[in-house]
Design a protein around this motif. Sequence first.
Motif, PDB file in Angstrom:
ATOM      1  N   PRO A   1      10.968  21.714  11.678  1.00  0.00           N
ATOM      2  CA  PRO A   1      11.403  22.990  12.414  1.00  0.00           C
ATOM      3  C   PRO A   1      10.219  23.640  13.327  1.00  0.00           C
ATOM      4  N   TYR A   2       8.909  23.178  13.073  1.00  0.00           N
ATOM      5  CA  TYR A   2       7.862  23.765  13.897  1.00  0.00           C
ATOM      6  C   TYR A   2       7.792  22.899  15.228  1.00  0.00           C
ATOM      7  N   ASP A   3       7.100  23.642  16.377  1.00  0.00           N
ATOM      8  CA  ASP A   3       6.767  23.149  17.463  1.00  0.00           C
ATOM      9  C   ASP A   3       5.901  22.002  17.426  1.00  0.00           C
TER      10      ASP A   3
ATOM     11  N   SER B   1       0.781  -1.236   0.209  1.00  0.00           N
ATOM     12  CA  SER B   1      -0.089   0.061  -0.039  1.00  0.00           C
ATOM     13  C   SER B   1       1.149   1.223  -0.123  1.00  0.00           C
ATOM     14  N   LEU B   2       0.454   2.346  -0.811  1.00  0.00           N
ATOM     15  CA  LEU B   2       0.953   3.544  -0.792  1.00  0.00           C
ATOM     16  C   LEU B   2       0.181   4.509   0.086  1.00  0.00           C
ATOM     17  N   VAL B   3       1.056   5.387   0.791  1.00  0.00           N
ATOM     18  CA  VAL B   3       0.481   6.630   1.370  1.00  0.00           C
ATOM     19  C   VAL B   3       1.034   8.022   0.801  1.00  0.00           C
ATOM     20  N   LEU B   4       0.284   9.164   1.208  1.00  0.00           N
ATOM     21  CA  LEU B   4       0.611  10.429   0.701  1.00  0.00           C
ATOM     22  C   LEU B   4       0.527  11.110   1.974  1.00  0.00           C
ATOM     23  N   VAL B   5       1.762  11.746   2.448  1.00  0.00           N
ATOM     24  CA  VAL B   5       1.752  12.402   3.564  1.00  0.00           C
ATOM     25  C   VAL B   5       1.987  13.938   3.394  1.00  0.00           C
ATOM     26  N   ILE B   6       1.618  14.823   4.010  1.00  0.00           N
ATOM     27  CA  ILE B   6       1.424  16.262   3.785  1.00  0.00           C
ATOM     28  C   ILE B   6       2.004  17.068   5.240  1.00  0.00           C
ATOM     29  N   THR B   7       2.884  17.972   5.075  1.00  0.00           N
ATOM     30  CA  THR B   7       3.289  18.713   5.916  1.00  0.00           C
ATOM     31  C   THR B   7       3.725  20.000   5.197  1.00  0.00           C
ATOM     32  N   THR B   8       4.024  21.185   6.159  1.00  0.00           N
ATOM     33  CA  THR B   8       4.295  22.614   5.722  1.00  0.00           C
ATOM     34  C   THR B   8       5.299  23.020   6.546  1.00  0.00           C
ATOM     35  N   VAL B   9       6.253  23.756   5.827  1.00  0.00           N
ATOM     36  CA  VAL B   9       7.335  24.542   6.568  1.00  0.00           C
ATOM     37  C   VAL B   9       7.226  25.801   6.141  1.00  0.00           C
ATOM     38  N   GLU B  10       8.062  26.658   6.788  1.00  0.00           N
ATOM     39  CA  GLU B  10       7.862  28.463   6.728  1.00  0.00           C
ATOM     40  C   GLU B  10       8.803  28.616   5.437  1.00  0.00           C
ATOM     41  N   THR B  11      10.011  27.769   5.026  1.00  0.00           N
ATOM     42  CA  THR B  11      10.661  28.322   3.909  1.00  0.00           C
ATOM     43  C   THR B  11      10.977  27.258   3.086  1.00  0.00           C
ATOM     44  N   ALA B  12      11.598  27.655   1.786  1.00  0.00           N
ATOM     45  CA  ALA B  12      11.819  26.884   0.595  1.00  0.00           C
ATOM     46  C   ALA B  12      13.224  26.008   1.147  1.00  0.00           C
ATOM     47  N   SER B  13      13.958  26.689   1.886  1.00  0.00           N
ATOM     48  CA  SER B  13      14.987  26.004   2.289  1.00  0.00           C
ATOM     49  C   SER B  13      14.641  25.041   3.469  1.00  0.00           C
ATOM     50  N   ASP B  14      13.913  25.246   4.070  1.00  0.00           N
ATOM     51  CA  ASP B  14      13.580  24.089   5.383  1.00  0.00           C
ATOM     52  C   ASP B  14      12.884  23.162   4.410  1.00  0.00           C
ATOM     53  N   ALA B  15      11.856  23.319   3.189  1.00  0.00           N
ATOM     54  CA  ALA B  15      11.276  22.196   2.557  1.00  0.00           C
ATOM     55  C   ALA B  15      12.426  21.308   1.857  1.00  0.00           C
ATOM     56  N   GLY B  16      13.496  21.983   1.522  1.00  0.00           N
ATOM     57  CA  GLY B  16      14.520  21.237   0.785  1.00  0.00           C
ATOM     58  C   GLY B  16      15.269  20.421   1.608  1.00  0.00           C
ATOM     59  N   VAL B  17      15.703  20.873   3.030  1.00  0.00           N
ATOM     60  CA  VAL B  17      16.405  20.261   3.770  1.00  0.00           C
ATOM     61  C   VAL B  17      15.442  19.174   4.237  1.00  0.00           C
ATOM     62  N   LEU B  18      14.312  19.001   4.579  1.00  0.00           N
ATOM     63  CA  LEU B  18      13.384  17.958   5.001  1.00  0.00           C
ATOM     64  C   LEU B  18      13.136  16.893   3.938  1.00  0.00           C
ATOM     65  N   SER B  19      13.150  17.402   2.704  1.00  0.00           N
ATOM     66  CA  SER B  19      12.624  16.465   1.574  1.00  0.00           C
ATOM     67  C   SER B  19      13.891  15.847   1.266  1.00  0.00           C
ATOM     68  N   ARG B  20      15.197  16.161   1.086  1.00  0.00           N
ATOM     69  CA  ARG B  20      16.327  15.539   1.087  1.00  0.00           C
ATOM     70  C   ARG B  20      16.618  14.482   1.980  1.00  0.00           C
ATOM     71  N   ALA B  21      16.302  14.988   3.273  1.00  0.00           N
ATOM     72  CA  ALA B  21      16.726  14.125   4.403  1.00  0.00           C
ATOM     73  C   ALA B  21      15.568  12.825   4.321  1.00  0.00           C
ATOM     74  N   LEU B  22      14.431  12.832   3.887  1.00  0.00           N
ATOM     75  CA  LEU B  22      13.441  11.842   3.761  1.00  0.00           C
ATOM     76  C   LEU B  22      13.851  11.149   2.632  1.00  0.00           C
TER      77      LEU B  22
END
Length: 108
Positions: free
Chosen positions: A81-83, A6-27
């Motif tokens: 990065p969010y609480d 089975s596949l899943v789609l996970v959604i999250t949001t971050v404040e900056t494009a930089s944060d989005a890139g860091v999180l994406s590359r890590a995952l």
Amino acid sequence: MEQTQSLVLVITTVETASDAGVLSRALVGLSLAACVQIDGPITSHYRWAGEVQQSSEFRLMIKSSLSAWPELRDQIAKLHPYDEPEIIMTFIDDSSEGYRNWVIDQTT
């Protein structure tokens, strides 16, 4: 279809494009996500600490397998990065067989 396929789609949001890139590359680097798409900036309206807020954010749409979901959820929470990050998972009811196989292969 068995649960391990089975596949899943996970959604999250971050404040900056930089944060989005860091999180994406890590995952993707941890093999918890096969693909992460980043949308934004988007405008979010929400209530936080008793006040109505508005902010610009970047939305991550993370494609993964159900078997990777528990560790994926934990890593997003750890690296985010969010609480109190938005972490929403929904099942992908159907996909092309080749795409499903690719996602499973990338996340196991």
